[in-house]
Design an enzyme around this catalytic site. Structure first.
Site, PDB file in Angstrom:
ATOM      1  N   ALA A 264     -39.005 -59.030  66.686  1.00 58.77           N
ATOM      2  CA  ALA A 264     -37.934 -58.951  65.430  1.00 58.77           C
ATOM      3  C   ALA A 264     -37.118 -59.988  65.577  1.00 58.77           C
ATOM      4  O   ALA A 264     -36.299 -60.174  64.544  1.00 58.77           O
ATOM      5  CB  ALA A 264     -37.418 -57.636  65.836  1.00 58.77           C
TER       6      ALA A 264
ATOM      7  N   GLY B 109     -42.291 -52.104  63.669  1.00 60.35           N
ATOM      8  CA  GLY B 109     -41.911 -52.557  64.909  1.00 60.35           C
ATOM      9  C   GLY B 109     -40.345 -52.511  65.177  1.00 60.35           C
ATOM     10  O   GLY B 109     -40.030 -51.537  64.508  1.00 60.35           O
ATOM     11  N   CYS B 110     -39.825 -53.233  65.716  1.00 62.78           N
ATOM     12  CA  CYS B 110     -38.265 -53.007  65.761  1.00 62.78           C
ATOM     13  C   CYS B 110     -37.483 -53.708  64.522  1.00 62.78           C
ATOM     14  O   CYS B 110     -36.780 -54.706  64.583  1.00 62.78           O
ATOM     15  CB  CYS B 110     -37.676 -54.028  67.197  1.00 62.78           C
ATOM     16  SG  CYS B 110     -38.952 -53.417  68.488  1.00 62.78           S
ATOM     17  N   VAL B 111     -37.966 -53.240  63.274  1.00 65.83           N
ATOM     18  CA  VAL B 111     -37.094 -53.461  62.332  1.00 65.83           C
ATOM     19  C   VAL B 111     -36.454 -52.380  61.544  1.00 65.83           C
ATOM     20  O   VAL B 111     -36.994 -51.355  61.680  1.00 65.83           O
ATOM     21  CB  VAL B 111     -38.168 -54.192  61.380  1.00 65.83           C
ATOM     22  CG1 VAL B 111     -38.636 -55.682  62.023  1.00 65.83           C
ATOM     23  CG2 VAL B 111     -39.489 -53.316  60.989  1.00 65.83           C
TER      24      VAL B 111
END
Lengths: 565, 111
Positions: A264, B109-111
């Site tokens: 990210a 994901g980490c979004v």
């Protein structure tokens, strides 16, 4: 699309419903209270192609709200067999099943309980959802006496309850801090999720990143050329903003250090600004490092699924370190990566004896705390650089930010990283205020969306679970004009952004190294810089009479620079 | 699984209304999605959709907003290279809404 209620609606809804926190007693026993799946209260089920690709059991089209979960015949036995295996394999799990005296010290420590008032979100009761099966299926008293002895049988109702409540636990372990026995509640959630995996009760937001990471090396599914192109694009921006030209090495054999961070940071807001900060730092100190397009993910969504998957994804980082022949690994601002590295890697894939004991090539500091994993956290690394006066910093470049620090659960409680990020922060900004003491450090409140629950359809539960954190943020905003919540976790950077947008409008979220990047002073850079790494935040600068000198590092105090006591 | 009717053909979409099979995408489908969101697709909207599809073709992922803004600015002029412009076109967020219209999956994901 699932509609998220507005803050006012959510608050009213909370006030209308019976709430244990206000003393409302449930009308019936928890064992007789079935779960109800309504949109907004569950995450979408894992897609069949995702489970198929990973070889996980029971791939199918289904949703938790369906009456029929399409479980395979004999699924109860599968779970119980898995339960028994885990009791034998993990002593900690057996211990945690046995020793809880239900004192209730943990009850009001959970952000999901505080945000919902739902009794099954008290950690003691959430664990009891599993413990009751342990008693009812494996212990003599429970087998004979049933609910009188706190036991019950594995049924579809129980499985649905597990699904609901073990996906309303972010494994943040705030409750564990208060447990007189030190029960690691996160590990109970881990076991419950493992057992659910055995029959195909998985959520997509966890399994798709796992599948992506397995296929492409990272959760986002960035292929090598996309990963490289994205980081090069950030380098173009860095050059435009600072005048500093950076050429990032990828897959470079023989580099001294392999740098791994969550994907990210290469691709999502506001993580990309943190990435820009790392790259500026490495340039500033002339670090001999490489990034990898294979180990292009620091995070490990496998740890939200089962230990085999966690091990598989963690192994990539070490396989790549070996292939490239680096000396050690530097890890970026990620949360759960550090829980995995710090607490499980050693016995899963370690010790990483083929690597060297990490030593900072700039200061000579040996990181003996990473003797087994050979992996150093970037906050430790940067704090050491500052302590030795190796960075030329101008904190006034962050004067438009009035910061506070969010301790990410996994780095704070999982590895005790409390002082280092604060030390770095206070050397790169002038304005800093701590949130109230029962909401930071070991007692930090979770973002409310960790462990792979950071998906849009789950926003209602996320916003309830994040309320305690948001409250503390609001407090420092109102009291001290704080406008930036800084942290070292990629999930946090994404989820806190949604959280503050919802509960604390006007607050922004950043990583630590974004602020380091802003403050770093380079030879021959554009000075004064017209903007910070976000570009849309113009500096309110005065033309300096001469080049700023490197300032002596500030000493971190216990309360923080100008923090509250 | 939910479907959308495109001139008699049933096209599969996921729980959030994103296209399941990317090859099912047609301009007509983009129009249908836009209509659901009460947006009329103009030339300006199509510029973004086309860019997204080209980018996806090359990288197999939807571009992050920063790259989208930068590239739109490069190819269509500085006055269009900003987040505000993109939000005017796609009020629900260029990353999510425009990607849905363009038939791309949403990132995870980490979004």
């Amino acid at each position: 699309m699932v509609k998220t209620p507005k803050p006012k609606e959510l608050t009213e809804n909370l006030l209308e419903k019976p709430n244990l926190l206000r003393g409302d007693q449930p009308k019936q026993s928890w064992m007789e209270t079935p779960v109800e799946f309504k949109p907004g209260t569950y995450c979408h089920a894992a897609k069949p192609k995702v489970l198929e690709g990973l070889g996980f059991p029971n791939p199918r089209e289904w949703q938790p709200g369906d009456d029929d979960w399409q479980l395979p015949d004999g699924w109860e036995e599968t779970i119980l067999k898995g339960f028994q295996e885990r009791l034998k394999k993990f002593r900690s799990f057996k211990l945690y099943m046995d020793i809880c005296v239900r004192c209730g010290a943990c009850a009001d420590k959970c952000h999901f309980f505080l945000g919902s008032g739902d009794p099954k979100n008290m950690p003691v009761l959430r664990a009891e959802l599993v413990r009751s099966i342990y008693r009812g299926e494996f212990k003599t008293a429970g087998k004979i006496l049933g609910s009188i002895a706190g036991g019950r049988k594995m049924t579809i109702g129980v499985l649905k309850e597990w699904f609901m409540y073990f996906h309303q636990c972010t494994q943040c372990r705030r409750c564990s801090v208060f447990c007189p026995y030190g029960i690691d509640t996160a590990e109970i959630t881990m076991m419950a999720r493992e057992m659910m995996s055995l029959v195909g009760a998985n959520i997509n937001w966890i399994m798709e990143p796992v599948s992506n990471c397995n296929r492409t090396g990272n959760h986002l599914g960035l292929q090598p050329h996309a990963f490289v192109s994205s980081i090069r694009s950030l380098c173009e921006d860095i050059e435009e903003i600072t005048g500093v030209s950076i050429d990032v090495p990828f897959n470079k054999k023989g580099a001294e250090i392999l740098f791994i961070t969550p994907s990210a940071d290469a691709f999502a807001m506001p993580g990309i600004y943190t990435m820009m900060g790392y790259l500026l730092l490495f340039k500033h100190i002339g670090l001999d490092y490489t990034m990898s397009t294979y180990a292009s993910e620091g995070g490990n969504f496998g740890s939200f699924t089962n230990n085999e998957t966690m091990k598989m994804l963690n192994a990539k980082m070490y396989a790549e370190a070996k292939r490239l022949g680096v000396k050690w690994i530097l890890g970026g601002e990620c949360g759960h990566m550090w829980r995995v590295v710090h607490q499980y890697m050693d016995t899963m894939n370690g010790p990483a004896d083929f690597l060297e004991l990490p030593k900072s090539p700039i200061t000579g500091t040996v990181f003996s705390n990473a003797a087994s994993t050979k992996m150093v956290h970037i906050a430790e690394f940067t704090a050491d650089l500052i302590k030795h006066g190796k960075l030329k910093l101008d904190p006034s470049r962050n004067d438009h930010w009035h910061t506070t620090w969010h301790d990410s659960c996994n780095t704070a409680r999982g590895m005790g990283l409390l002082e280092e990020p604060r030390y770095v922060l206070q050397n790169v900004v002038n304005k800093f205020h701590e949130m109230p003491e029962n909401t930071i450090r070991e007692q930090t409140f979770c973002c409310g969306s960790g462990t792979g629950l950071n998906t849009d359809e789950f926003m209602e539960v996320r916003m309830k679970g994040g309320l305690p954190r948001a409250n503390a943020v609001k407090y420092v905003m109102e009291k001290h004009d704080v406008n930036l919540l800084s942290c070292v976790c990629a999930i946090d950077r994404a989820t806190l952004s949604s959280l503050v947008q919802y509960w604390v409008p006007g607050m922004e979220v950043s990583g630590l190294h974004e602020l380091v990047g802003n403050a770093l002073v380079f030879e021959g850079e554009k000075w004064p810089r017209a903007m910070d790494l976000r570009e849309d935040e113009p500096y309110d600068y005065e033309e300096p009479e001469e080049e700023p000198e490197a300032e002596a590092p500030a000493e971190a105090t216990e309360e923080g620079g100008e923090g509250d006591v | 699984m939910a479907t959308v009717d495109v001139s008699g053909k049933q096209v599969e979409v996921d729980e959030d209304g994103y296209l399941v099979n990317l090859e099912d995408w047609t301009k007509e489908l983009a129009e249908i999605f836009a209509k659901e969101d009460e947006i009329e697709l103009t030339e300006a909207h199509w510029e973004v959709i086309n860019f997204l599809r080209d980018y996806y073709e090359k990288y197999q992922i939807a571009p992050m907003i920063k790259i989208l803004v930068k590239e739109i600015g490069k190819s269509m002029g500085k006055e269009k290279g900003n987040t505000k412009y993109l939000y005017e076109l796609y009020p629900a967020g260029p990353a999510k809404q425009a990607c849905r219209f363009a038939g791309l999956p949403k990132p995870t994901g980490c979004v």
